[in-house]
Design an enzyme around this catalytic site. Structure first.
Site, PDB file in Angstrom:
ATOM      1  N   SER A  82       0.830  -1.203   0.000  1.00  0.00           N
ATOM      2  CA  SER A  82       0.000   0.000   0.000  1.00  0.00           C
ATOM      3  C   SER A  82       0.863   1.250   0.000  1.00  0.00           C
ATOM      4  O   SER A  82       0.427   2.315  -0.438  1.00  0.00           O
ATOM      5  CB  SER A  82      -0.907   0.018   1.235  1.00  0.00           C
ATOM      6  OG  SER A  82      -1.793  -1.077   1.228  1.00  0.00           O
ATOM      7  N   LEU A  88     -10.027   3.907   8.902  1.00  0.00           N
ATOM      8  CA  LEU A  88     -10.156   4.551   7.593  1.00  0.00           C
ATOM      9  C   LEU A  88     -11.387   5.442   7.495  1.00  0.00           C
ATOM     10  O   LEU A  88     -12.415   5.188   8.115  1.00  0.00           O
ATOM     11  CB  LEU A  88     -10.185   3.487   6.496  1.00  0.00           C
ATOM     12  CG  LEU A  88      -8.859   2.742   6.300  1.00  0.00           C
ATOM     13  CD1 LEU A  88      -8.996   1.631   5.272  1.00  0.00           C
ATOM     14  CD2 LEU A  88      -7.744   3.708   5.891  1.00  0.00           C
ATOM     15  N   GLU A 144     -22.609  14.316  12.199  1.00  0.00           N
ATOM     16  CA  GLU A 144     -21.924  14.280  13.492  1.00  0.00           C
ATOM     17  C   GLU A 144     -20.480  13.802  13.391  1.00  0.00           C
ATOM     18  O   GLU A 144     -19.627  14.216  14.183  1.00  0.00           O
ATOM     19  CB  GLU A 144     -22.699  13.407  14.481  1.00  0.00           C
ATOM     20  CG  GLU A 144     -24.009  13.998  14.952  1.00  0.00           C
ATOM     21  CD  GLU A 144     -25.170  13.790  13.988  1.00  0.00           C
ATOM     22  OE1 GLU A 144     -26.225  14.419  14.190  1.00  0.00           O
ATOM     23  OE2 GLU A 144     -24.999  12.988  13.027  1.00  0.00           O
ATOM     24  N   ASP A 193     -40.556  13.113  23.089  1.00  0.00           N
ATOM     25  CA  ASP A 193     -39.889  12.812  21.828  1.00  0.00           C
ATOM     26  C   ASP A 193     -39.580  11.327  21.651  1.00  0.00           C
ATOM     27  O   ASP A 193     -39.404  10.850  20.531  1.00  0.00           O
ATOM     28  CB  ASP A 193     -38.578  13.606  21.710  1.00  0.00           C
ATOM     29  CG  ASP A 193     -38.816  15.027  21.236  1.00  0.00           C
ATOM     30  OD1 ASP A 193     -39.939  15.325  20.782  1.00  0.00           O
ATOM     31  OD2 ASP A 193     -37.888  15.843  21.325  1.00  0.00           O
TER      32      ASP A 193
END
Length: 615
Positions: free
Chosen positions: A31, A117, A356, A413
């Protein structure tokens, strides 16, 4: 360097990647080999960096998003003279700075921890945003990505945010080597597939042969001349480039080359080229003051104020006192109350919208540049960004996260909006601080305290108004607690925080009228926990009853038990927590249904006292 010299440098980076992995007996040389030409050209011609002064305000910033390709990064450090050949060959050994995936805890030239990743580009966006809107010293942010990680949704949160903010100081270099860990990637060598995606988010794209150093050079020039858009350079490469036995072959990910000596000979042998990395221009970053007395809001005892309101106003006051404080939100600032900061300091407020992961990543990126971020959203939604929090801790980032609308106390809620796992989540983070205030004055003081702490700091706030029980002059040291009811006749101790602290006080008053004395402790610092006070209470009363608007696992109850985990005698501990799946109901109905309201606390206390008497 000319074309031949650049190619030689790239070969050296390949050879050194092979050598490092061979010495370690593990690693990701193939890589690294695919991106060697990309790194060589960047290092020799385009990245402006003073390795002797990693904090230089004019330095470009480099993020290795594909963190497993660390042999390439360390080979580049050797070529730049930052490390020597001896240290290069300590790769992955105990005590070495050269870890399997790079972290800034070990190396001053690493911006952020990578290896999970999909995180390097989001953090790079945060750094670029700081450069564009806060630092303004002209540095560029280079992020080397792998093609496999482009399957992560966080990459596209970052891509959209960068495009929306017109971050033309951000260049993503994508090493499209076609192969992932277990086989081909989703799009293989289809550069157009990646280009369409980046272009859809407002990026300029360049498609090249990643092994043609002249093409790479021109692509970097094009990126630097592009205004108003971030640039994605999509480079077609071959994994294991230059060694026939491994080049573009499956099944070799994360493994040293089978015959490293033969591979090194095929690559032309060991070299010790030195590259003169271009230095940055002189720059001054007029970083605002990081200290100052904040005129925090003051509330009268007896008033009813939501801790989320106190958070927003305290943050705005802190922003006035400290110019290094920035605020970020996930498109709920009217609920978290960070809107108070936004109105007073619009130049230091950053809207991350409902993304987020990018919210936390932007905070990490800004923290790398010396800013003090406060990022807020609903406590429940921070669970979505937990891996970013975990990696921020690994990298030693200092960020403040604030979760509002915690627990069943939010009411109608329903469970999708209720933070019921957040205390457990943040308590497990290495070096974290977890705070849960019960009133407005306590909240204000803790918001200010957070700015001076290290690591991950989490503050839990509540939606509904609660009585102010502390004076504005009260202090709340981190790691402390407050004993609010105590006598020489206490039969047990109730430990609570936030919403349930008020329920505990009401229960204590009711029990007192029945002649049952109980001690009440406000455990506002959930981590670190006040061991001394808890141990004293256990010794005096013999029994602890914990009450929390949170799941039983990992919250206040477990924090209390940790105070006795070092061999001290463990008292009887009974825990009241949310053990059912809530529905929609009023806050009072929710607390009662969960068994954590004043009536439930009193009932549990009576049962405990009766049990002790019977024994």
């Amino acid at each position: 360097m000319n074309t031949r010299q650049l190619s030689e440098l790239a070969q050296q980076l390949r050879v050194d990647s092979v050598r490092a992995a061979a010495a370690a007996g593990s690693g990701h040389p193939t890589s690294s080999m695919s991106a060697a030409d990309l790194m060589a050209v960047l290092l020799a011609h385009h990245m402006r960096y003073d390795f002797d002064r990693p904090a230089h305000p004019g330095n470009d910033r480099f993020v290795l998003s594909k963190g497993h390709a660390s042999p390439l990064l360390y080979a580049a450090y050797k070529a730049a003279g930052a490390i020597n050949d001896t240290e290069l060959l300590t790769f992955r050994r105990l005590g070495s700075r050269l870890e399997g995936h790079p972290t800034p805890r070990r190396l001053p030239w690493v911006e952020t921890a990578t290896g999970s990743l999909g995180q390097g580009l989001p953090v790079g966006v945060g750094i670029a945003l700081a450069g564009k809107r806060l630092d303004r010293t002209g540095y560029r942010v280079w992020v080397l990505c792998g093609d496999s990680e482009l399957a992560e949704g966080s990459i596209w949160e970052a891509a959209e945010h960068a495009g929306y903010e017109h971050l033309d100081n951000l260049i993503a270099i994508v090493d499209v080597n076609r192969l992932g860990q277990r086989g081909p990637t989703r799009h293989g060598h289809d550069l157009r597939a990646y280009a369409r995606r980046f272009q859809a988010f407002g990026w300029h794209t360049v498609e090249i042969d990643g092994h043609d150093v002249d093409a790479v050079d021109h692509a970097y020039d094009e990126a630097l001349s592009t205004a108003g858009q971030p640039t994605a350079i999509l480079a077609r490469t071959l994994k294991g480039k230059g060694v026939a036995s491994v080049q573009d072959r499956e099944g070799l990910h994360g493994k040293p080359l089978p015959d490293p000596e033969e591979a090194i000979a095929e690559l032309g042998g060991v070299r010790h080229l030195r590259v003169e990395v271009p230095h940055p221009a002189a720059a001054r970053m007029l970083h605002p003051a990081g200290s100052g007395h904040a005129e925090l809001p003051r509330y009268r005892t007896g008033d009813e104020v939501a801790t989320r309101d106190a958070y927003g106003k305290a943050l705005a006051a802190l922003g006035t006192a400290r110019g290094d404080v920035v605020a970020l939100d996930g498109e709920v600032s009217d609920s978290t109350r960070s809107e108070f900061f936004a109105k007073e300091h619009p130049d230091r407020f950053f809207e991350c919208y409902i993304a987020e992961q990018q919210l936390v990543a932007t905070s990490v990126g800004m923290a790398t540049r010396g800013w003090v971020p406060y990022a807020s959203t609903f406590a429940a939604f921070l669970t979505r960004a937990y891996d970013f929090v975990r990696m921020a801790s690994i990298g030693g980032a200092g960020i403040n996260l604030v979760g509002s609308h915690a627990g069943v106390a939010i009411g109608q809620d329903g469970p999708s909006q209720m933070g019921l796992e957040d205390l457990a989540m943040f308590r497990t983070v290495y070096g974290s601080t977890v705070l849960y205030p019960c009133d407005a004055n306590q909240t204000a003081k803790l918001v200010a305290e957070m700015a001076g702490l290290d690591g991950i700091r989490y503050l839990r706030t509540s939606r509904g108004a609660t009585p102010v029980i502390y004076s504005a002059t009260e202090e709340f040291p981190i790691g402390g607690s407050k004993v609010l009811r105590a006598s020489g006749e206490d039969r047990l101790t109730v430990v609570a925080a936030g919403v349930t602290l008020h329920e505990a006080l009401a229960a204590a008053d009711a029990l007192d009228r029945e002649g049952i004395r109980v001690r009440v402790i406000d455990l506002y610092s959930v981590k670190p926990v006040d061991r001394r006070t808890l141990r004293e209470a256990a010794e005096t009363t013999g029994c602890l009853l914990t009450v929390e608007d949170h799941r039983e696992e990992g919250g206040i109850g477990d924090a209390v038990l940790d105070a006795f985990a070092d061999g001290h005698p463990v008292p009887r501990v009974v825990r009241l927590a949310v053990r059912t799946m809530p529905g929609s109901a009023t806050p009072a109905e929710q607390l009662h249904a969960a068994g954590i309201d004043a009536g439930s606390i009193a009932a549990a206390a009576r049962a405990l006292v009766e049990t002790v008497v019977v024994r």
